[in-house]
Scaffold this motif. Structure first.
Motif, PDB file in Angstrom:
ATOM      1  N   UNK A 162       0.831  -1.206   0.000  1.00 11.24           N
ATOM      2  CA  UNK A 162       0.000   0.000   0.000  1.00 11.24           C
ATOM      3  C   UNK A 162       0.867   1.258   0.000  1.00 11.24           C
ATOM      4  N   UNK A 163       1.892   1.286   0.858  1.00 10.30           N
ATOM      5  CA  UNK A 163       2.776   2.448   0.913  1.00 10.30           C
ATOM      6  C   UNK A 163       3.582   2.583  -0.367  1.00 10.30           C
ATOM      7  N   UNK A 164       4.014   1.470  -0.934  1.00 12.91           N
ATOM      8  CA  UNK A 164       4.724   1.530  -2.208  1.00 12.91           C
ATOM      9  C   UNK A 164       3.823   2.028  -3.328  1.00 12.91           C
ATOM     10  N   UNK A 165       2.536   1.698  -3.275  1.00 13.09           N
ATOM     11  CA  UNK A 165       1.606   2.233  -4.266  1.00 13.09           C
ATOM     12  C   UNK A 165       1.535   3.752  -4.163  1.00 13.09           C
ATOM     13  N   UNK A 166       1.498   4.277  -2.943  1.00 14.66           N
ATOM     14  CA  UNK A 166       1.467   5.733  -2.750  1.00 14.66           C
ATOM     15  C   UNK A 166       2.761   6.373  -3.235  1.00 14.66           C
ATOM     16  N   UNK A 167       3.897   5.733  -2.928  1.00 17.38           N
ATOM     17  CA  UNK A 167       5.174   6.276  -3.396  1.00 17.38           C
ATOM     18  C   UNK A 167       5.243   6.275  -4.914  1.00 17.38           C
ATOM     19  N   UNK A 168       4.744   5.216  -5.543  1.00 17.78           N
ATOM     20  CA  UNK A 168       4.781   5.121  -7.003  1.00 17.78           C
ATOM     21  C   UNK A 168       3.999   6.258  -7.645  1.00 17.78           C
ATOM     22  N   UNK A 169       2.855   6.609  -7.063  1.00 16.95           N
ATOM     23  CA  UNK A 169       2.077   7.721  -7.589  1.00 16.95           C
ATOM     24  C   UNK A 169       2.846   9.029  -7.458  1.00 16.95           C
ATOM     25  N   UNK A 170       3.537   9.218  -6.329  1.00 15.18           N
ATOM     26  CA  UNK A 170       4.345  10.425  -6.153  1.00 15.18           C
ATOM     27  C   UNK A 170       5.511  10.430  -7.131  1.00 15.18           C
TER      28      UNK A 170
END
Length: 540
Positions: A162-170
């Motif tokens: 989940x956190x990696x998904x957020x980082x990927x969007x950033x």
């Protein structure tokens, strides 16, 4: 077209309402341009495939700072675009019309509480996980006004993805137009963030071996409600990753293809994984964790070295490193003096200096100050935050009870007798002689005390199993990063040039300012020593 029909007389009330809400976010012109580029002129609607392509990610080359990338993560990112369209945009036979396009945007980036945006992120993660075949145990129950009640459980590996998904969007929002290799994705090591969620949410999480902890094999379960609370209190800025991604993707598709090509060719940059996987204490993952706790220019500045730029921002922001510039308060002061912007000081230490224990592990803590260091014999400062960085991430914001944020004191320059000399060193929180974090003047030992003696920062351990007694640890490395931008750095450089000029002027001796040798005190003393009995008469 829907984007231009708002000025006509036959505009529906529903369209006026959604356009008014979009205008309040300042994105109405962006939406109009994006809709005009994506919509089919015949149907005056955006085809479903075009909207999915707008938000789709396609990363084939992926590098990670330390952790092994789960195989299912690639599939999760592949389904991010279609999941967004299915969740937030209502389609009809012709596609997504103007009203539904604006309404879908408001579901993603509209004005709403942070908790609602975090729930939106969890819904997107769950929807993409279902399409990717990931067995998630998240449930969502719709309530009034489009809000949702989140229930279920998450595993630590789910939190990581989940956190990696957020980082990927950033990452995508920052690098899509400036990175030559658009299929390249860099994933930071965010183990401390995941372990922070585990310790805060899971029952018995504090009893885990946190230094040698394999996140992929952890079987503890985190209640979704507690995880949402952890995000609200620890990483509230996580929602910015999603909103920046949506706006950036719409902006990229709103401009013409020729402009995209010209922009890419003129400002393309390459990022090598070796640059990110450096030996600095402030790694990419740790910098991102700190940025999620703050907003504004400081959050932007701390992440600047890890995204493409014209200059080497990492070298510009690094003010002091003990292994590079030398240990000790004097070396530290010569590198940070004159810097008046926000500063981030990191301390890496290990063990207890009073014990001989080879099993004691390394930990990292840091302090964020919103002003430069001053040579004072008392605490000072307007604001600041303490962080536990490794092995578990925690942020300790100001409590509001006291204002003992920073203490930095050097040896007095003059030979003045002090009956009660103040400690020489750097400290954060607590009181003189009872500091929460204290570094001696040689940067050899760091003393960390229990949070009960500190009323400036919120309570909590700075490293696992800290205990109630003071811990004197051996310092391995100290770093200071300037977060005031280029202007603060230029002011410091001008200050150093001025100090160097004054020092050079003091070294020069102008012989014309002295009297002749016959009238000098030195000659008189030499004459007295040569013949002490000779009578010296003063000429008047």
């Amino acid at each position: 077209m829907g984007a231009s029909s708002s000025t006509e007389q036959n505009v529906s009330r529903e369209q006026r309402e959604v356009e008014s809400l979009a205008a309040s976010t300042g994105s109405i012109s962006l939406l109009q341009n994006a809709f005009s580029k994506l919509a089919d002129p015949q149907t005056n609607a955006i085809p479903l495939q075009s909207l999915q392509k707008c938000f789709s990610l396609n990363y084939k080359n992926k590098e990670c700072e330390a952790l092994k990338i789960p195989d299912c993560h690639l599939g999760l990112l592949d389904h991010l675009g279609p999941s967004m369209v299915d969740l937030f945009f209502v389609t009809d036979k012709g596609g997504v019309n103007w009203v539904e396009f604006v309404r879908g945007y408001l579901k993603c980036c509209g004005r709403m509480p942070v908790s609602a945006l975090l729930k939106t992120l969890l819904r997107l993660f769950a929807a993409a996980g279902v399409k990717a075949g990931i067995p998630l145990k998240l449930e969502f129950e719709a309530i009034d006004d489009g809000d949702y009640k989140v229930s279920g459980l998450l595993l630590p590996i789910d939190v990581l993805m989940f956190l990696w998904m957020c980082w990927t969007m950033l990452w995508n929002s920052r690098t899509w137009r400036v990175l030559k290799e658009r299929e390249y994705l860099y994933l930071p090591d965010i183990s401390p963030l995941v372990l922070s969620a585990v310790v805060s949410c899971a029952e018995g999480g504090s009893g885990l071996e946190l230094w040698d902890c394999d996140i992929s094999s952890l079987g503890v379960q985190l209640p979704a409600g507690k995880f949402l609370t952890w995000m609200l209190t620890t990483v509230p800025n996580l929602t910015e990753c999603f909103t920046q991604f949506v706006n950036a993707r719409l902006q990229n598709f709103a401009i013409s293809e020729q402009d995209v090509l010209e922009s890419s060719n003129s400002s393309s940059r390459e990022i090598s994984p070796e640059k990110e996987c450096s030996s600095y204490l402030l790694t990419c993952g740790r910098a991102w964790g700190i940025s999620l706790t703050i907003r504004g220019t400081i959050s932007e500045e701390i992440l600047k070295p890890y995204f493409p730029s014209d200059g080497d921002a990492k070298d510009e922001n690094l003010l002091y490193r003990s292994s590079l510039h030398g240990k000790g308060l004097n070396r530290f002061w010569s590198n940070i003096e004159g810097y008046l912007g926000p500063l981030l000081l990191l301390i890496s230490a290990t063990g207890d200096a009073q014990e001989d224990n080879t099993n004691i592990r390394k930990w990292i803590i840091c302090a964020l100050t919103h002003q430069g260091f001053e040579n004072r014999d008392m605490f000072y400062g307007n604001s600041g935050t303490l962080y536990a960085i490794c092995p578990v991430f925690h942020a300790f914001s100001p409590s509001g009870k006291e204002r003992n944020f920073v203490y930095s004191h050097l040896h007095p320059t003059g030979r003045v007798y002090e009956p009660h000399p103040k400690p020489v060193g750097i400290a954060f929180g607590g009181t003189n002689g009872n500091e929460r974090v204290y570094m001696d003047e040689d940067f050899a030992k760091a003393t960390v005390r229990h949070h009960a003696i500190d009323k400036t920062y919120h309570h909590g351990p700075l490293f696992p199993n800290q205990g109630f007694l003071p811990v004197e640890a051996l310092i391995l490395e100290v770093e200071v990063w300037g977060l005031g931008g280029r202007k603060a750095r230029e002011i410091q450089l001008s200050y150093k040039k001025r100090e160097d000029l004054f020092t050079e002027q003091r070294r020069k001796v102008d012989l014309k300012t002295f009297a002749s040798w016959e009238d000098s005190p030195e000659k008189m003393m030499m004459d007295i020593m040569a013949d002490p009995n000779r009578v010296q008469r003063e000429d008047r």
